[in-house]
Motif scaffolding. Structure first.
Motif, short mmCIF file in Angstrom:
data_model
loop_
_atom_site.label_atom_id
_atom_site.label_comp_id
_atom_site.label_asym_id
_atom_site.label_seq_id
_atom_site.Cartn_x
_atom_site.Cartn_y
_atom_site.Cartn_z
N THR A 143 0.83 -1.20 0.00
CA THR A 143 0.00 0.00 0.00
C THR A 143 0.87 1.25 0.00
OG1 THR A 143 -0.12 0.00 2.42
CG2 THR A 143 -1.83 -1.18 1.23
N THR A 144 0.34 2.31 -0.54
CA THR A 144 1.04 3.59 -0.60
C THR A 144 0.32 4.68 0.16
OG1 THR A 144 -0.07 4.12 -2.68
CG2 THR A 144 2.07 3.00 -2.83
N GLU A 145 -0.84 4.36 0.72
CA GLU A 145 -1.63 5.36 1.45
C GLU A 145 -1.42 5.20 2.96
OE1 GLU A 145 -3.65 7.81 0.09
OE2 GLU A 145 -2.62 7.17 -1.74
N PRO A 146 -1.40 6.31 3.70
CA PRO A 146 -1.27 6.19 5.16
C PRO A 146 -2.55 5.63 5.78
CG PRO A 146 -1.69 8.47 4.54
CD PRO A 146 -1.49 7.71 3.25
N PHE A 147 -2.39 4.88 6.84
CA PHE A 147 -3.55 4.31 7.53
C PHE A 147 -3.17 3.99 8.97
CE2 PHE A 147 -5.91 0.50 8.95
CZ PHE A 147 -7.16 1.07 9.00
N ASP A 148 -3.99 4.41 9.91
CA ASP A 148 -3.72 4.18 11.33
C ASP A 148 -4.67 3.11 11.86
OD1 ASP A 148 -3.33 4.34 14.14
OD2 ASP A 148 -2.49 6.35 13.85
N PRO A 149 -4.15 1.93 12.25
CA PRO A 149 -5.03 0.88 12.77
C PRO A 149 -5.67 1.24 14.10
CG PRO A 149 -2.73 0.28 13.02
CD PRO A 149 -2.75 1.51 12.18
N GLU A 150 -5.18 2.27 14.79
CA GLU A 150 -5.80 2.75 16.02
C GLU A 150 -6.47 4.10 15.79
OE1 GLU A 150 -3.88 -0.54 16.91
OE2 GLU A 150 -2.57 1.15 16.46
N GLY A 151 -7.09 4.26 14.63
CA GLY A 151 -7.72 5.52 14.28
C GLY A 151 -9.02 5.78 15.01
N VAL A 152 -9.70 6.85 14.58
CA VAL A 152 -10.89 7.34 15.28
C VAL A 152 -12.04 6.37 15.18
CG1 VAL A 152 -12.59 9.21 15.38
CG2 VAL A 152 -10.17 9.74 14.95
N LEU A 153 -12.35 5.91 13.97
CA LEU A 153 -13.54 5.10 13.76
C LEU A 153 -13.44 3.75 14.48
CD1 LEU A 153 -16.28 5.17 12.33
CD2 LEU A 153 -15.21 4.06 10.37
N GLY A 154 -12.29 3.12 14.44
CA GLY A 154 -12.12 1.83 15.09
C GLY A 154 -12.24 1.89 16.60
N THR A 155 -12.02 3.08 17.18
CA THR A 155 -12.13 3.23 18.62
C THR A 155 -13.57 2.98 19.10
OG1 THR A 155 -10.32 4.83 18.58
CG2 THR A 155 -11.67 4.78 20.56
N ILE A 156 -14.54 3.24 18.24
CA ILE A 156 -15.92 2.95 18.60
C ILE A 156 -16.08 1.47 18.90
CG2 ILE A 156 -18.29 2.84 17.71
CD1 ILE A 156 -17.75 5.37 16.15
#
Length: 288
Positions: A143-156
């Motif tokens: 992948t070439t796009e940044p992505f945070d596995p602990e991002g905002v949506l997953g915190t829900i």
């Protein structure tokens, strides 16, 4: 000896880090941040609950926990509705609506710039484009796009996981008992609903087994895992700083060998358990 870090000391450390670290690439979300926010929300729920103490179990009422805590269940279901609606209905520019894939070469390379779907889109909108650039999917799916596995949506869903505890049948239905062919695939990076239900089930069952073996029967005292448990913060920080260096790890000779990776992981874990055991013998405990 117990070493405690007072809040003022932690504030000083954070202030120094802010001076040394550029805000342009500082990662705001993280594992500890997610755990802290999850338990913060759950503690608020319990604080404002009319049942702050667990009442005695009534005979013949197996669903007492659901009946008594119905306001919390409604709140949790509303949170999950928000996650489902945002994940599957939010339009993401140049990406299919409801996309949950890894992007890159995944899905035959049809959506290379859609890593994370709505979850990544929200993180970029709230936190900017300089979010986490080293997700676990980068090496496998290129992948070439940044992505945070602990991002905002997953915190829900992490809040939902902390509340539900056990929903194994739900996980089987949502995933169709497959890896990635279900209604909602099991995806740790997205903290999908099927992943939350599966992990909640497994952790609850494991906790029940450990409780029976250790606390009820006394067959096992928890060794050697009680030693890193008494110094969990030290072990976590130490692994984060030194885990990629010898003797905890080394440059693998066979990059595609699962056995070498497994041995390296077990070796590093054994070393940290041994270090924690030495600190345990010295009565040195690092606490926050």
């Amino acid at each position: 000896m117990k070493v405690s870090l007072c809040p003022s000391f932690l504030i000083c450390i954070c202030a120094c880090m802010c001076v040394l670290v550029s805000w342009s690439w500082l990662r705001i979300p993280g594992v500890l941040q997610r755990l802290g926010f999850t338990y913060f929300v759950l503690s608020l729920m319990q604080t404002f609950s009319p049942y702050r103490e667990i009442p005695p179990k009534e005979v013949g009422c197996p669903v007492q926990d659901v009946v008594l805590y119905w306001p919390e269940w409604i709140f949790i279901m509303l949170l999950e509705v928000v996650w489902l609606c945002v994940s599957f209905l939010l339009p993401v520019p140049n990406c299919p609506t409801g996309y949950l894939g890894a992007g890159g070469i995944g899905d035959n390379g049809l959506y290379p710039n859609c890593t994370g779907g709505a979850a990544a889109y929200i993180d970029r909108w709230l936190l900017g484009d300089n979010i986490y650039w080293h997700p676990t999917c980068k090496a496998m799916y290129r992948t070439t796009e940044p992505f945070d596995p602990e991002g905002v949506l997953g915190t829900i869903n992490s809040i939902v996981l902390g509340f539900i505890g056990m929903q194994g049948i739900l996980a089987a239905i949502l995933s169709k008992c497959t890896r990635d062919e279900g209604f909602i695939p099991v995806n740790k990076n997205l903290w999908s609903l099927s992943y939350v239900a599966c992990m909640g089930c497994m952790s609850f069952a494991l906790l029940g087994v450990i409780y029976f073996v250790v606390d009820i029967k006394g067959w096992w005292g928890g060794q050697p895992f009680i030693y890193p448990g008494t110094n969990s913060i030290f072990v976590y920080v130490g692994h984060s700083l030194l885990g990629f260096y010898f003797p905890f790890s080394w440059e693998m000779r066979f990059q595609d060998s699962h056995w070498e990776q497994l041995f390296q992981s077990l070796w590093g874990t054994a070393l940290w358990i041994f270090i924690a055991y030495l600190f345990y013998r010295k009565h040195f405990f690092l606490k926050i």
